[in-house]
Design a protein around this motif. Structure first.
Motif, mmCIF file in Angstrom:
data_model
loop_
_atom_site.group_PDB
_atom_site.id
_atom_site.type_symbol
_atom_site.label_atom_id
_atom_site.label_comp_id
_atom_site.label_asym_id
_atom_site.label_seq_id
_atom_site.Cartn_x
_atom_site.Cartn_y
_atom_site.Cartn_z
ATOM 1 N N HIS A 1 19.384 86.512 66.231
ATOM 2 C CA HIS A 1 19.295 85.913 64.899
ATOM 3 C C HIS A 1 17.994 85.132 64.675
ATOM 4 N N ARG A 2 16.925 85.599 65.289
ATOM 5 C CA ARG A 2 15.631 84.954 65.073
ATOM 6 C C ARG A 2 14.531 85.994 65.202
ATOM 7 N N GLY A 3 13.326 85.592 64.855
ATOM 8 C CA GLY A 3 12.182 86.462 65.009
ATOM 9 C C GLY A 3 10.901 85.650 64.896
ATOM 10 N N TYR A 4 9.882 86.067 65.601
ATOM 11 C CA TYR A 4 8.575 85.446 65.454
ATOM 12 C C TYR A 4 7.507 86.497 65.710
ATOM 13 N N LEU A 5 6.271 86.167 65.407
ATOM 14 C CA LEU A 5 5.189 87.141 65.529
ATOM 15 C C LEU A 5 3.968 86.499 66.161
ATOM 16 N N ILE A 6 3.165 87.352 66.802
ATOM 17 C CA ILE A 6 1.898 86.937 67.391
ATOM 18 C C ILE A 6 0.838 87.970 67.025
ATOM 19 N N VAL A 7 -0.279 87.501 66.503
ATOM 20 C CA VAL A 7 -1.454 88.338 66.247
ATOM 21 C C VAL A 7 -2.584 87.813 67.119
ATOM 22 N N SER B 1 -3.972 92.955 69.882
ATOM 23 C CA SER B 1 -2.540 93.172 70.086
ATOM 24 C C SER B 1 -1.784 92.401 69.018
ATOM 25 N N ILE B 2 -0.911 93.108 68.282
ATOM 26 C CA ILE B 2 -0.078 92.461 67.276
ATOM 27 C C ILE B 2 1.372 92.817 67.570
ATOM 28 N N GLY B 3 2.266 91.840 67.411
ATOM 29 C CA GLY B 3 3.650 92.139 67.753
ATOM 30 C C GLY B 3 4.657 91.221 67.105
ATOM 31 N N CYS B 4 5.876 91.753 66.947
ATOM 32 C CA CYS B 4 7.042 90.996 66.473
ATOM 33 C C CYS B 4 8.047 90.939 67.613
ATOM 34 N N PHE B 5 8.834 89.874 67.626
ATOM 35 C CA PHE B 5 9.838 89.684 68.667
ATOM 36 C C PHE B 5 11.127 89.280 67.972
ATOM 37 N N THR B 6 12.153 90.122 68.088
ATOM 38 C CA THR B 6 13.371 89.940 67.311
ATOM 39 C C THR B 6 14.606 89.943 68.213
ATOM 40 N N VAL C 1 0.108 82.766 64.963
ATOM 41 C CA VAL C 1 1.485 82.748 65.446
ATOM 42 C C VAL C 1 2.359 82.221 64.322
ATOM 43 N N GLU C 2 3.520 82.839 64.129
ATOM 44 C CA GLU C 2 4.459 82.359 63.114
ATOM 45 C C GLU C 2 5.876 82.484 63.645
ATOM 46 N N ASP C 3 6.589 81.356 63.636
ATOM 47 C CA ASP C 3 7.997 81.329 64.010
ATOM 48 C C ASP C 3 8.730 80.590 62.896
ATOM 49 N N ARG C 4 9.343 81.335 61.990
ATOM 50 C CA ARG C 4 10.014 80.711 60.850
ATOM 51 C C ARG C 4 11.220 79.888 61.269
ATOM 52 N N ARG D 1 -1.051 88.938 59.979
ATOM 53 C CA ARG D 1 0.195 88.191 59.873
ATOM 54 C C ARG D 1 0.955 88.592 58.620
ATOM 55 N N LEU D 2 0.248 88.763 57.497
ATOM 56 C CA LEU D 2 0.910 89.214 56.272
ATOM 57 C C LEU D 2 1.564 90.580 56.477
ATOM 58 N N LEU D 3 0.878 91.454 57.191
ATOM 59 C CA LEU D 3 1.413 92.789 57.448
ATOM 60 C C LEU D 3 2.697 92.714 58.280
ATOM 61 N N LEU D 4 2.677 91.919 59.336
ATOM 62 C CA LEU D 4 3.874 91.809 60.163
ATOM 63 C C LEU D 4 5.017 91.140 59.408
ATOM 64 N N ASP D 5 4.695 90.200 58.537
ATOM 65 C CA ASP D 5 5.733 89.612 57.690
ATOM 66 C C ASP D 5 6.430 90.677 56.848
ATOM 67 N N LEU D 6 5.662 91.623 56.307
ATOM 68 C CA LEU D 6 6.242 92.696 55.494
ATOM 69 C C LEU D 6 7.215 93.543 56.303
#
Length: 335
Positions: A271-277, A263-268, A94-97, A199-204
């Motif tokens: 003015h924010r975004g986070y991802l879950i792998v 399941s991999i996903g981004c949530f935008t 999980v990443e939430d910048r 996670r690197l892929l979703l960051d791209l």
């Protein structure tokens, strides 16, 4: 051999894997003939893999946030609770910048990719077009749309062959996805992936970078936001209604370790975004693996969005659940 028949605690063990190998080599679950040194080495590697799988069953999740340590502690606790008692082997990232937060569980454990590799195929296609200073052709757009929004296997196979292994490796190199190993021949679903690399892929796809330009990232995000309803299970469960969901899933049963459900996903938005792998195996059924992921996703979304009042429900079972994502010959699927 006795070890060709044993099972451990309801999970497929190294012994069951050996039984598959026995059948593949001899045509029946009979004792193996005298093995060559290479064969002994191969089974040694298999034993080591099984050991890593046993370790991967741990649910010692870690969440870190220098800015919000209490949030991180709550999130780790809730994820642990959601996974307690599940048979699934789970890797999670999980990443939430915006909150300077990351969660980690078995992030370097390898899994057969099933259809989540289609995002890597799409990234390779987009990178190829960029380096050739051109737009995607009408045929490429059509195949990409089918591959992502409907998880069409024929489209994926066509693009896998179109971009070729050399460009796929080049894309993985540029993306620093050093843990990802391409599947053999045309079997893209046997690509070995980790939660770290996904996670690197979703960051791209989510953030500006030198690998994919803004137009490519927008194209990928738009496709992942248009996945058909029957395939929008998994990490979207529990997402706030006000965010845009970008998802790609994979599902594949093999003789060892049961159903691979990913399941991999981004949530935008806002003015924010986070991802879950979420990568899983050792699931007795497809629905079981989906439930494992959705239980985790729901607690993650709620902790990351404390002010939200409306959340997406977990997906109800669809008629397509239980149908393998890609046919894999037993001789290749005995890991």
């Amino acid at each position: 051999m006795r070890w060709c028949q044993s099972r451990r605690r309801g999970r497929v063990s190294l012994a069951a894997t050996a039984a598959v190998l026995c059948a593949a080599v001899t045509g029946a679950a009979a004792p193996l003939p005298a093995m060559s040194p290479a064969r002994v080495a191969s089974l040694g590697r298999l034993a080591a893999l099984s050991g890593r799988r046993a370790e991967a069953a741990s649910i010692a999740v870690s969440c870190l946030s220098p800015a919000h340590p209490r949030l991180a502690a709550r999130l780790a606790r809730d994820i642990h609770t959601a996974l307690r008692g599940r048979e699934s082997t789970v890797a999670l990232r999980v990443e939430d910048r915006s909150e300077d937060l990351g969660c980690f569980l078995n992030t370097t454990t390898h899994f057969d990719s099933a259809s989540v590799v289609k995002v890597e195929i799409l990234g390779t296609l987009l990178r190829e077009a960029e380096t050739q200073h051109r737009s995607l052709t009408a045929s490429e757009v059509r195949l990409a749309r089918l591959m992502i929004t409907q998880s069409d296997n024929d489209a994926a196979s066509a693009l896998w062959a179109h971009v070729g292994r050399g460009r796929l490796r080049y894309f993985l190199s540029r993306a620093a996805m050093k843990q990802t190993q391409l599947g053999p021949g045309g079997y893209w679903g046997l690509t070995q992936i980790t939660a770290h690399d996904e996670r690197l892929l979703l960051d791209l796809i989510m953030y500006p970078n030198p690998v994919l330009d803004g137009a490519s990232r927008t194209f990928a995000l738009n496709l992942m936001a248009q996945v058909i309803p029957a395939q929008r299970w998994g990490v979207p469960a529990g997402a706030p209604a006000g965010l845009t969901v970008h998802v790609k899933n994979g599902w594949l049963p093999l003789a060892t370790h049961g159903w691979r459900i990913h399941s991999i996903g981004c949530f935008t938005g806002h003015h924010r975004g986070y991802l879950i792998v979420a990568l899983t195996e050792d699931n007795p059924t497809m629905a079981y693996g989906i439930t494992t992921i959705q239980r985790v996703a729901e607690v993650i979304h709620r902790q990351l969005n404390p002010a939200a009042t409306a959340f997406l429900p977990a997906s109800a079972p669809a008629p397509s659940w239980g149908t393998p994502d890609e046919p894999i010959p037993p001789v290749l699927g005995g890991r």
